[in-house]
Design a protein around this motif. Structure first.
Motif, PDB file in Angstrom:
ATOM      1  N   VAL A  48       0.845  -1.193   0.000  1.00 41.47           N
ATOM      2  CA  VAL A  48       0.000   0.000   0.000  1.00 41.47           C
ATOM      3  C   VAL A  48       0.887   1.252   0.000  1.00 41.47           C
ATOM      4  CG1 VAL A  48      -1.697   1.335   1.300  1.00 41.47           C
ATOM      5  CG2 VAL A  48      -1.906  -1.149   1.155  1.00 41.47           C
ATOM      6  N   GLY A  49       0.560   2.200  -0.877  1.00 43.70           N
ATOM      7  CA  GLY A  49       1.324   3.435  -0.963  1.00 43.70           C
ATOM      8  C   GLY A  49       2.511   3.362  -1.902  1.00 43.70           C
ATOM      9  N   LEU A  50       2.761   2.193  -2.490  1.00 39.94           N
ATOM     10  CA  LEU A  50       3.901   2.004  -3.384  1.00 39.94           C
ATOM     11  C   LEU A  50       3.422   1.554  -4.758  1.00 39.94           C
ATOM     12  CD1 LEU A  50       6.230   0.087  -0.906  1.00 39.94           C
ATOM     13  CD2 LEU A  50       6.320   2.530  -1.468  1.00 39.94           C
ATOM     14  N   ASP A  51       4.179   1.921  -5.789  1.00 34.00           N
ATOM     15  CA  ASP A  51       3.824   1.484  -7.128  1.00 34.00           C
ATOM     16  C   ASP A  51       4.536   0.181  -7.462  1.00 34.00           C
ATOM     17  OD1 ASP A  51       6.458   2.115  -7.699  1.00 34.00           O
ATOM     18  OD2 ASP A  51       5.984   3.943  -8.812  1.00 34.00           O
ATOM     19  N   GLU A  52       4.467  -0.247  -8.719  1.00 31.44           N
ATOM     20  CA  GLU A  52       5.059  -1.526  -9.124  1.00 31.44           C
ATOM     21  C   GLU A  52       6.577  -1.524  -9.006  1.00 31.44           C
ATOM     22  OE1 GLU A  52       3.645  -2.224 -13.049  1.00 31.44           O
ATOM     23  OE2 GLU A  52       1.600  -2.712 -12.409  1.00 31.44           O
ATOM     24  N   ASP A  53       7.176  -0.341  -9.006  1.00 31.85           N
ATOM     25  CA  ASP A  53       8.637  -0.229  -8.858  1.00 31.85           C
ATOM     26  C   ASP A  53       9.044   0.017  -7.413  1.00 31.85           C
ATOM     27  OD1 ASP A  53       9.078  -0.554 -11.620  1.00 31.85           O
ATOM     28  OD2 ASP A  53       8.599   1.564 -11.965  1.00 31.85           O
ATOM     29  N   ASN A  54       8.093  -0.153  -6.501  1.00 33.25           N
ATOM     30  CA  ASN A  54       8.331   0.020  -5.073  1.00 33.25           C
ATOM     31  C   ASN A  54       8.660   1.471  -4.708  1.00 33.25           C
ATOM     32  OD1 ASN A  54       8.141  -1.548  -2.712  1.00 33.25           O
ATOM     33  ND2 ASN A  54      10.356  -1.515  -2.433  1.00 33.25           N
ATOM     34  N   LYS A  55       8.101   2.389  -5.478  1.00 28.43           N
ATOM     35  CA  LYS A  55       8.272   3.809  -5.199  1.00 28.43           C
ATOM     36  C   LYS A  55       6.930   4.393  -4.743  1.00 28.43           C
ATOM     37  CE  LYS A  55      11.983   4.418  -8.591  1.00 28.43           C
ATOM     38  NZ  LYS A  55      12.422   5.127  -9.825  1.00 28.43           N
ATOM     39  N   PRO A  56       6.965   5.462  -3.919  1.00 25.84           N
ATOM     40  CA  PRO A  56       5.700   6.047  -3.425  1.00 25.84           C
ATOM     41  C   PRO A  56       4.810   6.523  -4.576  1.00 25.84           C
ATOM     42  CG  PRO A  56       7.570   6.872  -2.158  1.00 25.84           C
ATOM     43  CD  PRO A  56       8.146   6.116  -3.322  1.00 25.84           C
ATOM     44  N   VAL A  57       3.525   6.219  -4.473  1.00 24.60           N
ATOM     45  CA  VAL A  57       2.575   6.709  -5.471  1.00 24.60           C
ATOM     46  C   VAL A  57       2.314   8.190  -5.217  1.00 24.60           C
ATOM     47  CG1 VAL A  57       1.496   4.474  -5.872  1.00 24.60           C
ATOM     48  CG2 VAL A  57       0.665   5.927  -4.026  1.00 24.60           C
ATOM     49  N   ASP A  58       1.819   8.894  -6.249  1.00 22.89           N
ATOM     50  CA  ASP A  58       1.717  10.351  -6.155  1.00 22.89           C
ATOM     51  C   ASP A  58       0.522  10.838  -5.359  1.00 22.89           C
ATOM     52  OD1 ASP A  58      -0.189   9.556  -7.927  1.00 22.89           O
ATOM     53  OD2 ASP A  58       0.499  10.789  -9.613  1.00 22.89           O
ATOM     54  N   TRP A  59      -0.371   9.935  -4.938  1.00 21.12           N
ATOM     55  CA  TRP A  59      -1.550  10.389  -4.192  1.00 21.12           C
ATOM     56  C   TRP A  59      -1.534  10.007  -2.715  1.00 21.12           C
ATOM     57  CZ3 TRP A  59      -3.204   5.701  -2.689  1.00 21.12           C
ATOM     58  CH2 TRP A  59      -3.079   4.626  -3.585  1.00 21.12           C
ATOM     59  N   PHE A  60      -0.509   9.274  -2.262  1.00 19.74           N
ATOM     60  CA  PHE A  60      -0.503   8.768  -0.887  1.00 19.74           C
ATOM     61  C   PHE A  60       0.315   9.688   0.016  1.00 19.74           C
ATOM     62  CE2 PHE A  60       1.012   5.939   2.537  1.00 19.74           C
ATOM     63  CZ  PHE A  60      -0.224   5.516   3.007  1.00 19.74           C
ATOM     64  N   HIS A  61      -0.303  10.139   1.121  1.00 19.01           N
ATOM     65  CA  HIS A  61       0.346  11.090   2.035  1.00 19.01           C
ATOM     66  C   HIS A  61       0.640  10.498   3.405  1.00 19.01           C
ATOM     67  CE1 HIS A  61      -0.045  15.064  -0.204  1.00 19.01           C
ATOM     68  NE2 HIS A  61      -0.638  14.190  -0.999  1.00 19.01           N
ATOM     69  N   GLY A  62       0.352   9.240   3.609  1.00 18.26           N
ATOM     70  CA  GLY A  62       0.621   8.660   4.917  1.00 18.26           C
ATOM     71  C   GLY A  62      -0.333   9.180   5.969  1.00 18.26           C
ATOM     72  N   LEU A  63       0.174   9.345   7.183  1.00 18.16           N
ATOM     73  CA  LEU A  63      -0.679   9.771   8.307  1.00 18.16           C
ATOM     74  C   LEU A  63      -0.628  11.285   8.448  1.00 18.16           C
ATOM     75  CD1 LEU A  63      -2.535   8.956  10.592  1.00 18.16           C
ATOM     76  CD2 LEU A  63      -0.540   8.630  12.043  1.00 18.16           C
ATOM     77  N   ILE A  64      -1.616  11.950   7.863  1.00 17.11           N
ATOM     78  CA  ILE A  64      -1.788  13.385   8.062  1.00 17.11           C
ATOM     79  C   ILE A  64      -3.227  13.619   8.529  1.00 17.11           C
ATOM     80  CG2 ILE A  64      -0.074  13.978   6.311  1.00 17.11           C
ATOM     81  CD1 ILE A  64      -2.391  14.724   4.434  1.00 17.11           C
ATOM     82  N   PRO A 115       2.593  14.483  -2.273  1.00 18.98           N
ATOM     83  CA  PRO A 115       3.203  15.079  -1.084  1.00 18.98           C
ATOM     84  C   PRO A 115       4.539  15.738  -1.430  1.00 18.98           C
ATOM     85  CG  PRO A 115       3.532  12.708  -1.089  1.00 18.98           C
ATOM     86  CD  PRO A 115       2.641  13.021  -2.252  1.00 18.98           C
ATOM     87  N   ALA A 116       4.963  16.652  -0.584  1.00 18.64           N
ATOM     88  CA  ALA A 116       6.237  17.332  -0.820  1.00 18.64           C
ATOM     89  C   ALA A 116       7.411  16.367  -0.685  1.00 18.64           C
ATOM     90  CB  ALA A 116       6.391  18.492   0.159  1.00 18.64           C
ATOM     91  N   ARG A 117       7.267  15.360   0.156  1.00 18.87           N
ATOM     92  CA  ARG A 117       8.295  14.322   0.312  1.00 18.87           C
ATOM     93  C   ARG A 117       7.608  13.002   0.645  1.00 18.87           C
ATOM     94  NH1 ARG A 117       8.735  17.805   4.584  1.00 18.87           N
ATOM     95  NH2 ARG A 117       8.196  17.005   6.656  1.00 18.87           N
ATOM     96  N   ALA A 118       8.347  11.915   0.508  1.00 18.70           N
ATOM     97  CA  ALA A 118       7.779  10.589   0.745  1.00 18.70           C
ATOM     98  C   ALA A 118       7.299  10.475   2.189  1.00 18.70           C
ATOM     99  CB  ALA A 118       8.818   9.502   0.483  1.00 18.70           C
ATOM    100  N   PRO A 119       6.101   9.944   2.416  1.00 19.87           N
ATOM    101  CA  PRO A 119       5.582   9.796   3.791  1.00 19.87           C
ATOM    102  C   PRO A 119       6.525   8.980   4.666  1.00 19.87           C
ATOM    103  CG  PRO A 119       3.863   9.395   2.172  1.00 19.87           C
ATOM    104  CD  PRO A 119       5.133   9.475   1.403  1.00 19.87           C
ATOM    105  N   ALA A 120       6.665   9.390   5.906  1.00 15.35           N
ATOM    106  CA  ALA A 120       7.585   8.716   6.830  1.00 15.35           C
ATOM    107  C   ALA A 120       7.189   7.270   7.091  1.00 15.35           C
ATOM    108  CB  ALA A 120       7.645   9.498   8.140  1.00 15.35           C
ATOM    109  N   CYS A 121       5.894   6.973   6.996  1.00 23.42           N
ATOM    110  CA  CYS A 121       5.427   5.614   7.303  1.00 23.42           C
ATOM    111  C   CYS A 121       5.866   4.599   6.247  1.00 23.42           C
ATOM    112  CB  CYS A 121       3.915   5.575   7.448  1.00 23.42           C
ATOM    113  SG  CYS A 121       3.043   6.082   5.954  1.00 23.42           S
ATOM    114  N   LEU A 122       6.336   5.064   5.087  1.00 24.48           N
ATOM    115  CA  LEU A 122       6.777   4.140   4.042  1.00 24.48           C
ATOM    116  C   LEU A 122       8.199   3.661   4.246  1.00 24.48           C
ATOM    117  CD1 LEU A 122       5.283   5.799   0.821  1.00 24.48           C
ATOM    118  CD2 LEU A 122       4.381   3.888   2.145  1.00 24.48           C
ATOM    119  N   THR A 123       8.872   4.202   5.237  1.00 29.51           N
ATOM    120  CA  THR A 123      10.234   3.774   5.535  1.00 29.51           C
ATOM    121  C   THR A 123      10.246   3.043   6.871  1.00 29.51           C
ATOM    122  OG1 THR A 123      10.733   5.881   6.634  1.00 29.51           O
ATOM    123  CG2 THR A 123      11.238   5.697   4.281  1.00 29.51           C
ATOM    124  N   PRO A 124      11.050   1.971   6.976  1.00 28.00           N
ATOM    125  CA  PRO A 124      11.076   1.185   8.227  1.00 28.00           C
ATOM    126  C   PRO A 124      11.474   2.026   9.418  1.00 28.00           C
ATOM    127  CG  PRO A 124      12.212   0.033   6.438  1.00 28.00           C
ATOM    128  CD  PRO A 124      11.917   1.417   5.944  1.00 28.00           C
TER     129      PRO A 124
END
Length: 214
Positions: A101-117, A205-214
């Motif tokens: 969730v929140g990642l595309d097929e290349d394991n990069k953040p999708v452009d519409w996902f903002h994490g926990l805001i 988002p301006a930067r990748a959501p923090a929740c997408l990183t371990p």
């Protein structure tokens, strides 16, 4: 002349006896060979039977052991309202992020996902954006997500539950296999018939959501 006949008779008798002896010897040899072949076949049959018994025994033992193996219970969906932000982040990282969730097929953040805001932060990001703009955030109200959508005059927020697939809260909503499938579906099918909300312009988002990183 008589003596000659007796000699010939003796040779004939001797020949008959010799042929009978050879026939008897050959018969005994063949009988011995047949007996040896039968014994060999019997030995092989006994070995095959013993092997089958061992296979059956091993299968029974494997079944007995498997019956005692304890399996982890299937993952149960979260219910109720999340107790705090930390619990929401833990849920997302241990369950949803593992599903991509929140990642595309290349394991990069999708452009519409903002994490926990927050809802307020989402509305600030959508302010001044054209109608049809949207973003997706992790919800603090349910174990799921919220789609924040920009209308001409205001913002709307639609909750997405994850109990069994991904679906918008409300009657008659379609369940999708992934969150990305749900977003893609509502790019061409309105969220509501009366509102005609199509997710046409993702706000990144301006930067990748923090929740997408371990």
């Amino acid at each position: 002349m008589l003596r000659l006949n007796w000699v010939r008779a003796g040779y004939i008798l001797w020949g008959i006896r010799a042929r009978r002896a050879r026939t008897l010897r050959d018969a005994q040899l063949h009988a011995h060979d047949d007996d040896a072949a039968w014994r060999e076949q019997e030995r092989k049959a006994k070995e095959a039977e013993a092997a089958m018994r061992e296979i059956a025994r091993a299968a029974r033992e494997a079944h007995r052991l498997s019956a005692h193996v304890t399996c982890d219970p299937p993952e149960q969906p979260q219910t109720g309202k999340p107790p705090n932000r930390e619990a929401v982040i833990e849920w997302f990282r241990t369950q949803e992020l593992m599903r991509g969730v929140g990642l595309d097929e290349d394991n990069k953040p999708v452009d519409w996902f903002h994490g926990l805001i927050t809802r307020s932060e989402a509305e600030q990001l959508l302010a001044g954006q054209p109608a049809g703009s949207f973003l997706v955030r992790i919800s603090e109200r349910v174990w799921g997500y919220a789609i924040s959508y920009r209308e001409p005059a205001r913002c709307k927020h639609y909750l997405v539950e994850t109990a069994a697939g991904y679906r918008l809260l409300g009657a008659g909503q379609i369940t999708h296999q992934t969150l990305a499938d749900l977003i893609s579906y509502h790019k061409s099918v309105a969220i509501t018939e009366s509102g005609g909300e199509l997710l046409s312009a993702p706000v990144a988002p301006a930067r990748a959501p923090a929740c997408l990183t371990p």
